[in-house]
Every structure is written in structure tokens, then in C-alpha cells.
Write a protein that holds these residues in place. Structure first.
Motif, PDB file in Angstrom:
ATOM      1  N   ARG A  78       0.830  -1.215   0.000  1.00 26.71           N
ATOM      2  CA  ARG A  78       0.000   0.000   0.000  1.00 26.71           C
ATOM      3  C   ARG A  78       0.863   1.263   0.000  1.00 26.71           C
ATOM      4  N   GLN A  79       2.027   1.223   0.599  1.00 25.84           N
ATOM      5  CA  GLN A  79       2.887   2.394   0.714  1.00 25.84           C
ATOM      6  C   GLN A  79       3.920   2.468  -0.410  1.00 25.84           C
ATOM      7  N   GLN A  80       3.848   1.561  -1.349  1.00 26.48           N
ATOM      8  CA  GLN A  80       4.882   1.439  -2.354  1.00 26.48           C
ATOM      9  C   GLN A  80       5.065   2.710  -3.204  1.00 26.48           C
ATOM     10  N   GLY A  81       4.027   3.396  -3.610  1.00 26.73           N
ATOM     11  CA  GLY A  81       4.146   4.575  -4.464  1.00 26.73           C
ATOM     12  C   GLY A  81       4.068   5.890  -3.725  1.00 26.73           C
ATOM     13  N   THR A 132       6.896   8.518  -4.386  1.00 23.94           N
ATOM     14  CA  THR A 132       6.784   9.176  -5.690  1.00 23.94           C
ATOM     15  C   THR A 132       5.750  10.294  -5.648  1.00 23.94           C
ATOM     16  N   VAL A 133       4.633  10.045  -5.031  1.00 24.37           N
ATOM     17  CA  VAL A 133       3.587  11.066  -4.918  1.00 24.37           C
ATOM     18  C   VAL A 133       4.072  12.234  -4.066  1.00 24.37           C
ATOM     19  N   GLU A 134       4.727  11.946  -2.955  1.00 20.54           N
ATOM     20  CA  GLU A 134       5.253  13.010  -2.103  1.00 20.54           C
ATOM     21  C   GLU A 134       6.299  13.839  -2.830  1.00 20.54           C
ATOM     22  N   PHE A 135       7.173  13.176  -3.598  1.00 21.04           N
ATOM     23  CA  PHE A 135       8.176  13.899  -4.367  1.00 21.04           C
ATOM     24  C   PHE A 135       7.531  14.777  -5.439  1.00 21.04           C
ATOM     25  N   THR A 140       6.974  20.040  -7.337  1.00 20.57           N
ATOM     26  CA  THR A 140       6.180  21.069  -8.021  1.00 20.57           C
ATOM     27  C   THR A 140       6.282  22.399  -7.279  1.00 20.57           C
ATOM     28  N   LEU A 141       6.108  22.355  -5.986  1.00 17.47           N
ATOM     29  CA  LEU A 141       6.213  23.584  -5.192  1.00 17.47           C
ATOM     30  C   LEU A 141       7.622  24.163  -5.240  1.00 17.47           C
ATOM     31  N   LEU A 142       8.623  23.297  -5.212  1.00 18.05           N
ATOM     32  CA  LEU A 142      10.008  23.752  -5.283  1.00 18.05           C
ATOM     33  C   LEU A 142      10.298  24.435  -6.617  1.00 18.05           C
TER      34      LEU A 142
END
Length: 155
Positions: free
Chosen positions: A17-20, A23-26, A31-33
Motif C-alpha cells: 500500500r505504501q509502495q508509491g 513518488t507522490v510526495e516527491f 512542483t512547489l520547489l
């Protein structure tokens, strides 16, 4: 044994469940960076263009106060001032949209001719259009009006 096997299966499900999630957090943080980074670059270019306009108006005013023998041709003098401003701006102004569209105003407080001791006021207005994020900044107005005014006294 059964209890331990259930525990291991539960851990495997949790890992799947935590595998991706990284990637989503990055993607969100990157995007904000990048928006912040491009915003810094954009406003740095705007400040550079403001300094360039100040120098261009200074060049125009200096051209206008140079000694010229009488009779003076005001229109030729105005053309020389505008040409000095445009040449300087074309060399140093960062404008990716082609030649800079500037509004140049020349004022002589004591009438049409500039004598020794008279002031010459040169104003350059430039509508800075954002280069990197025009659609994002467009919601905030899209165009930043940059202006530079130089007053010099003829000697």
C-alpha cells in the motif's frame, strides 16, 4: 506459527500500500520547489530589467544635456535621446518577446531649449511581461509596469 504467518502477510500488504507514496510526495514537493525557483528567477530578471531601464534613461538624459551649438533642433535632439535609450535597452534588456516596447517621455521644464543650468527629465516606461510563468502570474495581473526617471542639469 499461524499467528506469525498472518503478521508477515499483514506487513507485506502494508508495504504494498505504501509502495508509491514516495513518488507522490516527491511530485507534490518538487512542483512547489520548481514554482518557487522559477518565481525567484522571474523576479530577478524583472529587477535586472528595472536596473537596465534606469541606466537607459540615464544614457538618454546624458545625451540630451551635451553641449550643442545654437540653433537647436528640438526634434533631432529628441530623436538622439530616444535612439540612445533604445540602443542601450536593446543591448542589455532581457526581453524574449522581441524588441522592447518602451514609452519615452522627454520634459524640459524651461521650455523647448535646454540652456546651461536647466534641467532635462527623461522617463522610460516599460511593460514587463513575465517570461517563465505568464499564465500563473497572469491571474495576478500578468504585466508589471517598470518605470525609470532621470533628471540631469545641463552645464
Amino acid at each position: 506459527m499461524k499467528c506469525q504467518a498472518r503478521k508477515q502477510r499483514g506487513q507485506l500488504r502494508s508495504l504494498r500500500r505504501q509502495q508509491g507514496s514516495e513518488t507522490v510526495e516527491f511530485a507534490i514537493s518538487a512542483t512547489l520547489l520548481f514554482i518557487l525557483l522559477f518565481g525567484i528567477i522571474e523576479f530577478s530578471v524583472a529587477l535586472y530589467d528595472k536596473a537596465t531601464l534606469t541606466n537607459a534613461s540615464r544614457e538618454g538624459a546624458r545625451t540630451g544635456i551635451l553641449f550643442r551649438p545654437d540653433p537647436r533642433d528640438i526634434s533631432a535632439e529628441d530623436n538622439a535621446i530616444e535612439e540612445a535609450i533604445r540602443i542601450y535597452a536593446e543591448q542589455y534588456l532581457i526581453s524574449l518577446g522581441g524588441p522592447a516596447e518602451m514609452a519615452i517621455t522627454i520634459e524640459r521644464p524651461n521650455g523647448n531649449s535646454v540652456q546651461a543650468g536647466d534641467s532635462l527629465i527623461v522617463t522610460v516606461d516599460y511593460p514587463y511581461q513575465f517570461l517563465l510563468l505568464p499564465s500563473f502570474v497572469g491571474t495576478l495581473g500578468g504585466i508589471l509596469g517598470l518605470s525609470a526617471t532621470t533628471t540631469m542639469r545641463a552645464e
